[in-house]
Design a protein around this motif. Structure first.
Motif, short mmCIF file in Angstrom:
data_model
loop_
_atom_site.label_atom_id
_atom_site.label_comp_id
_atom_site.label_asym_id
_atom_site.label_seq_id
_atom_site.Cartn_x
_atom_site.Cartn_y
_atom_site.Cartn_z
N THR A 290 43.66 14.03 61.84
CA THR A 290 44.44 13.43 61.00
C THR A 290 43.84 13.35 59.47
OG1 THR A 290 45.58 12.32 62.73
CG2 THR A 290 45.93 11.34 60.45
N ALA A 291 42.71 13.07 59.59
CA ALA A 291 41.75 12.86 58.22
C ALA A 291 41.78 14.15 57.39
CB ALA A 291 40.47 12.16 58.32
N TYR A 292 41.73 15.23 58.02
CA TYR A 292 41.36 16.49 57.65
C TYR A 292 42.73 16.85 57.16
CZ TYR A 292 36.43 17.06 58.66
OH TYR A 292 35.03 17.16 58.81
N ARG A 293 44.00 16.53 57.83
CA ARG A 293 45.18 16.92 57.31
C ARG A 293 45.52 16.24 56.25
NH1 ARG A 293 49.68 14.22 57.60
NH2 ARG A 293 48.97 12.91 59.22
N ARG A 294 45.01 15.18 55.94
CA ARG A 294 45.50 14.18 54.65
C ARG A 294 44.59 14.87 53.59
NH1 ARG A 294 44.08 9.03 54.42
NH2 ARG A 294 42.66 8.91 56.20
N ILE A 295 43.60 15.02 53.83
CA ILE A 295 42.64 15.82 52.62
C ILE A 295 43.19 17.17 52.44
CG2 ILE A 295 40.41 16.70 52.30
CD1 ILE A 295 39.02 14.98 54.12
N SER A 296 43.56 18.13 53.13
CA SER A 296 44.19 19.30 52.90
C SER A 296 45.46 19.13 52.03
CB SER A 296 44.53 19.99 54.36
OG SER A 296 43.27 20.33 55.06
N GLU A 297 46.22 18.06 52.33
CA GLU A 297 47.58 17.95 51.73
C GLU A 297 47.23 17.40 50.27
OE1 GLU A 297 50.07 15.82 55.27
OE2 GLU A 297 49.37 14.81 53.87
N MET A 298 46.24 16.65 49.83
CA MET A 298 45.80 16.35 48.84
C MET A 298 45.35 17.56 47.96
SD MET A 298 43.84 12.72 49.22
CE MET A 298 44.62 11.59 50.30
N LEU A 299 44.50 18.32 48.62
CA LEU A 299 43.71 19.57 47.99
C LEU A 299 44.91 20.55 47.48
CD1 LEU A 299 40.84 20.34 50.20
CD2 LEU A 299 40.71 19.61 48.05
N ILE A 300 45.82 20.79 48.18
CA ILE A 300 47.19 21.69 47.88
C ILE A 300 47.92 21.51 46.82
CG2 ILE A 300 46.94 22.94 50.21
CD1 ILE A 300 49.77 21.95 50.82
N GLU A 301 47.82 19.91 46.52
CA GLU A 301 48.66 19.50 45.46
C GLU A 301 47.86 19.32 44.10
OE1 GLU A 301 51.80 18.71 45.49
OE2 GLU A 301 51.90 19.30 47.40
N ASP A 302 46.66 19.84 44.23
CA ASP A 302 45.63 19.83 43.16
C ASP A 302 45.86 20.95 42.41
OD1 ASP A 302 43.28 20.28 41.33
OD2 ASP A 302 42.36 18.34 42.44
N LYS A 303 46.01 21.02 40.94
CA LYS A 303 46.33 22.04 40.18
C LYS A 303 45.23 23.07 40.13
CE LYS A 303 44.64 20.07 35.97
NZ LYS A 303 45.12 19.64 34.33
N GLN A 304 44.19 22.95 40.59
CA GLN A 304 42.81 23.79 40.67
C GLN A 304 43.03 24.74 41.91
OE1 GLN A 304 38.95 21.95 39.45
NE2 GLN A 304 40.01 20.20 40.43
N TYR A 305 43.90 24.20 42.90
CA TYR A 305 43.85 24.83 43.93
C TYR A 305 44.13 26.28 43.85
CZ TYR A 305 44.57 25.74 49.21
OH TYR A 305 44.74 26.17 50.51
#
Length: 353
Positions: A290-305
């Motif tokens: 669950t923690a890795y899922r939440r991190i991934s959600e944040m990452l893909i929203e980052d404009k740098q992604y």
């Protein structure tokens, strides 16, 4: 053609990362494989590496050359690897070991092994180089930038070197953001070696990925430059034929021990930097998945992604963000980071062709 010189140990995380490279991309890579022990089993109490070596050599069949070495890290070694450093009879065990794998890749380039405690140092080093050059088109000398015995080593084999049959890897290991000291030392070493040999190729390798991201950035979110790229760009201005190499965004010192859990983190390599997010589990009973899922959600929203980058590592982050968690161990996410970094470097090289 410029190649990406990828130096990696044969641990589970590294092998997972390289095995998920697009096979067509391997033609841009010259692997520098540092063999470590395999996993011990009930039927194998040594940790034989034979199967994973053959698998790697076959996987990189499109690579024009593979530099072949063994680890000097005693924590990653075993009795078989240790025996390959024995200098007796011109490092016979190492030479035989290399010949064993020659049939699996025509471009195998063995690294000269150096045992400074050998009482017949010059004799055995010369004999080793002679044996290897009799059976292989090229050999490699891996020059640790903190080891200053290189002139003595190279003078021993100087009579055997001609027609570009020697590749020298200038290995900086881990360096922080202050790469200028290393740049000066690499310049000095190249110029000294060129006074001994006229026809040799050079590769510089380094990594700036730290043991802990907290050493270079904020605890939960930050980015840092890849100093190995800055180092190479600076040196290439003076030595345009210098080859680029790195550790695939992996620190040379293994940090596999996990005590009392860990804080989930995912790193995303860009062209010249890495950014990361780290997130503690919200509750004690929350799963790592669950923690890795939440991190991934944040990452893909980052404009740098780098959402348009096509590779296994990006696919893993995307699938985890969508709820299909690709992995929930630190080792798995090391593989993801390494795979993305490799793809970034391949894209950089291929774009110049």
């Amino acid at each position: 053609m410029q190649l990406y010189n990828l130096l990696f140990k044969t641990g589970a995380a590294e092998i997972r990362a390289v095995n998920n490279i697009n096979v067509e991309d391997t033609k841009y890579i010259r692997p520098i494989i540092e063999v470590t022990r395999g996993r011990k089993t009930k039927s194998d109490n040594i940790g034989d590496s034979d199967k994973k070596i053959i698998s790697l050599l076959n996987f990189f069949k499109k690579s024009p050359e593979i530099i072949f070495d063994i680890t000097s890290d005693f924590l990653l070694s075993n009795s078989l690897i240790d025996s390959l450093f024995f200098p007796d009879d011109g490092y016979k065990k190492w030479c035989d070991f290399c010949l064993k794998y020659k049939e699996h890749h025509k471009g195998l380039v063995p690294v000269l092994q150096i045992n400074p405690d050998d009482s017949s140092f010059s004799e055995n080093l010369f004999l080793q180089a002679k044996k290897l050059l009799t059976n292989f088109e090229k050999i490699c000398y891996r020059s640790d930038m903190l080891d200053f015995g290189f002139e003595d080593d190279l003078s021993v084999i100087s009579d055997l070197i001609n027609d570009n049959n020697l590749l020298i890897v200038l290995d900086c290991g881990y360096m922080d953001s202050s790469f200028h000291w290393y740049a000066d030392k690499v310049r000095e070493r190249i110029d000294l070696i060129k006074s001994i040999f006229t026809d040799v190729d050079f590769v510089v390798t380094a990594t700036s990925f730290p043991k802990s991201v907290s050493d270079v950035g904020h605890e939960n979110y930050d980015s840092f430059k890849l100093s190995e790229i800055e180092l190479y760009n600076k040196l290439a201005e003076e030595y345009p034929k210098l080859g680029y190499g790195d550790y695939g965004s992996v620190n040379p010192v293994r940090n596999d021990m996990i005590a009392r859990g860990w804080i989930p983190r995912i790193d995303v390599p860009l062209d010249d930097r890495i950014y990361y997010r780290r997130l503690r589990k919200q509750k004690e009973d929350e799963s790592y998945s669950t923690a890795y899922r939440r991190i991934s959600e944040m990452l893909i929203e980052d404009k740098q992604y780098p959402r348009h980058l096509k590779c296994w590592g990006i696919d893993c982050i995307n699938s985890t963000a969508s709820g299909e968690v690709a992995g929930s161990s630190p080792s798995f996410w090391i593989s993801v980071r390494m795979n993305i970094h490799i793809k970034q470097r391949i894209n950089h090289i291929s774009s110049k062709l």
